[in-house]
Write a protein that holds these residues in place. Structure first.
Motif: not given
Length: 202
Positions: A149-177
């Motif tokens: 459900t989360i993955f499906t809705l995250l894709n819907s969110y990105n199409k409707e609102i985000g328009h990002y090329q990539m949405i990451l999860n914080n677990a694999g990010v070491l340093v980020v703004d």
């Protein structure tokens, strides 16, 4: 035994669900991600964002409902085990009392009663295992449904609102703004799409 299930189930559910979601996201991202052109970059900010999965799981109502449902199931199972355990313990004490007071008419009767008690012990262990397996199966199914459900809705969110090329999860990010963190927006979106099931549907 299922002792203290309520105490450790909540963090177990959260951890297992996060792990399941991260694996799912990584697999699907590797398949679906496309590299955007430099024209898609607005100003100096890249068209990417990230979601803090831990925060999402603590604020997404569906995730909280899944945890609550599993806790209720664990409590019901524990209550059943406790009830059968008390009954078995009572019968064992009564059998021991009769033995000590030579209350059995003959040895064969005492042996039959002992065999019956042993069978009750075996049934108790089988019940314990059955309830544990049922709980584990329900946990796996609910976690998979939540992840999907989360993955499906995250894709819907990105199409409707985000328009990002990539949405990451914080677990694999070491340093980020921190400005790339869209967790709150995603949580609001997910909760707006969630309709809790009625008790009759559970």
């Amino acid at each position: 035994m299922m002792k203290n299930l309520k105490n450790f189930l909540l963090p177990l559910v959260a951890t297992a669900t996060v792990a399941l979601f991260l694996v799912s996201c990584n697999d699907k991202t590797n398949t679906n991600t496309q590299v955007g052109s430099s024209d898609s970059i607005v100003g100096s900010k890249l068209p990417i964002a990230y979601v803090n999965i831990d925060s999402l799981m603590l604020k997404y109502q569906y995730s909280l409902d899944v945890q609550e449902k599993l806790l209720r199931k664990a409590e019901e199972s524990q209550a059943t085990i406790n009830q059968h355990g008390r009954s078995l313990e009572k019968e064992m004490k009564e059998f021991q009392r009769k033995l000590e007071n030579n209350a059995f008419f003959d040895q064969s009767r005492a042996q039959r009663e002992q065999e019956r008690i042993m069978k009750r012990q075996e049934d108790f262990q089988l019940l314990n295992q059955k309830l544990s397996n049922e709980l584990a199966q329900q946990q796996m199914e609910l976690q998979q449904a939540l992840s999907d459900t989360i993955f499906t809705l995250l894709n819907s969110y990105n199409k409707e609102i985000g328009h990002y090329q990539m949405i990451l999860n914080n677990a694999g990010v070491l340093v980020v703004d921190p400005s790339y963190d869209i967790t709150e927006d995603v949580v609001k979106y997910l909760n707006s799409k969630y309709t809790p099931a009625s008790d009759s549907q559970e």
